[in-house]
Design a protein around this motif. Structure first.
Motif, short mmCIF file in Angstrom:
data_model
loop_
_atom_site.label_atom_id
_atom_site.label_comp_id
_atom_site.label_asym_id
_atom_site.label_seq_id
_atom_site.Cartn_x
_atom_site.Cartn_y
_atom_site.Cartn_z
N GLU A 1 1.55 -14.00 0.95
CA GLU A 1 0.46 -13.69 1.87
C GLU A 1 0.19 -12.18 1.90
O GLU A 1 -0.12 -11.62 2.94
N LEU A 2 0.40 -11.53 0.76
CA LEU A 2 0.15 -10.10 0.59
C LEU A 2 1.10 -9.21 1.38
O LEU A 2 0.79 -8.06 1.66
N ALA A 3 2.26 -9.72 1.72
CA ALA A 3 3.25 -8.91 2.44
C ALA A 3 3.66 -7.70 1.61
O ALA A 3 3.80 -6.59 2.13
N PHE A 4 3.82 -7.90 0.29
CA PHE A 4 4.22 -6.80 -0.58
C PHE A 4 3.18 -5.70 -0.58
O PHE A 4 3.50 -4.52 -0.45
N ALA A 5 1.93 -6.06 -0.72
CA ALA A 5 0.87 -5.06 -0.77
C ALA A 5 0.77 -4.30 0.55
O ALA A 5 0.62 -3.07 0.56
N ARG A 6 0.87 -5.01 1.64
CA ARG A 6 0.82 -4.35 2.94
C ARG A 6 1.99 -3.39 3.11
O ARG A 6 1.82 -2.26 3.55
N GLU A 7 3.18 -3.87 2.78
CA GLU A 7 4.37 -3.03 2.91
C GLU A 7 4.26 -1.80 2.01
O GLU A 7 4.55 -0.68 2.44
N HIS A 8 3.78 -2.00 0.79
CA HIS A 8 3.65 -0.89 -0.15
C HIS A 8 2.65 0.15 0.36
O HIS A 8 2.93 1.35 0.34
N LEU A 9 1.51 -0.31 0.82
CA LEU A 9 0.51 0.61 1.34
C LEU A 9 1.01 1.34 2.58
O LEU A 9 0.78 2.54 2.75
N GLU A 10 1.69 0.64 3.47
CA GLU A 10 2.21 1.27 4.68
C GLU A 10 3.23 2.34 4.35
O GLU A 10 3.26 3.40 4.97
N ARG A 11 4.06 2.08 3.36
CA ARG A 11 5.06 3.09 2.97
C ARG A 11 4.41 4.29 2.30
O ARG A 11 4.88 5.41 2.44
N CYS A 12 3.35 4.05 1.52
CA CYS A 12 2.67 5.15 0.83
C CYS A 12 1.85 6.01 1.78
O CYS A 12 1.58 7.16 1.51
N LEU A 13 1.42 5.40 2.86
CA LEU A 13 0.55 6.14 3.79
C LEU A 13 1.39 6.62 4.91
O LEU A 13 1.28 7.26 5.77
#
Length: 147
Positions: free
Chosen positions: A135-147
């Motif tokens: 459910e896009l958890a990876f993408a959300r987590e990745h973006l949150e860590r990058c930002l």
């Protein structure tokens, strides 16, 4: 005027983009209104005046996406949209606008572009994406860590 075919072409090509539109929003897939706004702004940018160097200025498109941080595919670092991304958007919709393609032709075009983008993804990244992010958890987590 932007029609549904142009929006569907963008949806097929950009459907996996994860975008954080501003500092207060959460990363998410592009919505129908986002795709429609991109279609309108891209079309306006294609018709806008050029700079002294002959490059399009992309006024509306640049303004719309100025705060966006986009992860265009899994395994690629997110970042703001650049002029080459604007040119890519224009290349996606220009065949539809100039030739008035039938819906079937547009679907075939979108499918072939989607297949090309899938070939660019490394297999191990795809396996990890499917396993870790139904459910896009990876993408959300990745973006949150990058930002």
């Amino acid at each position: 005027m932007v029609n549904d075919i142009v929006v569907s072409v963008l949806k097929s090509a950009l459907g996996r983009w994860v975008c954080k539109k501003d500092m207060s929003s959460h990363p998410s897939l592009l919505s129908e209104p986002d795709l429609y706004a991109l279609a309108v702004a891209t079309q306006a940018g294609m018709l806008s005046s050029s700079s002294l160097e002959g490059e399009p200025e992309w006024g509306n498109l640049r303004e719309l996406t100025k705060d966006w941080i986009v992860q265009q595919k899994p395994g690629v670092a997110p970042g703001p949209l650049q002029f080459n991304d604007f040119e890519h958007l224009a290349a996606l919709i220009s065949p539809v606008l100039s030739k008035g393609l039938a819906p079937q032709s547009v679907s075939e075009l979108a499918v072939s572009q989607h297949e090309l983008s899938q070939d660019d993804i490394q297999p191990q990244v795809v396996d990890r994406w499917v396993r870790e992010a139904p459910e896009l958890a990876f993408a959300r987590e990745h973006l949150e860590r990058c930002l």
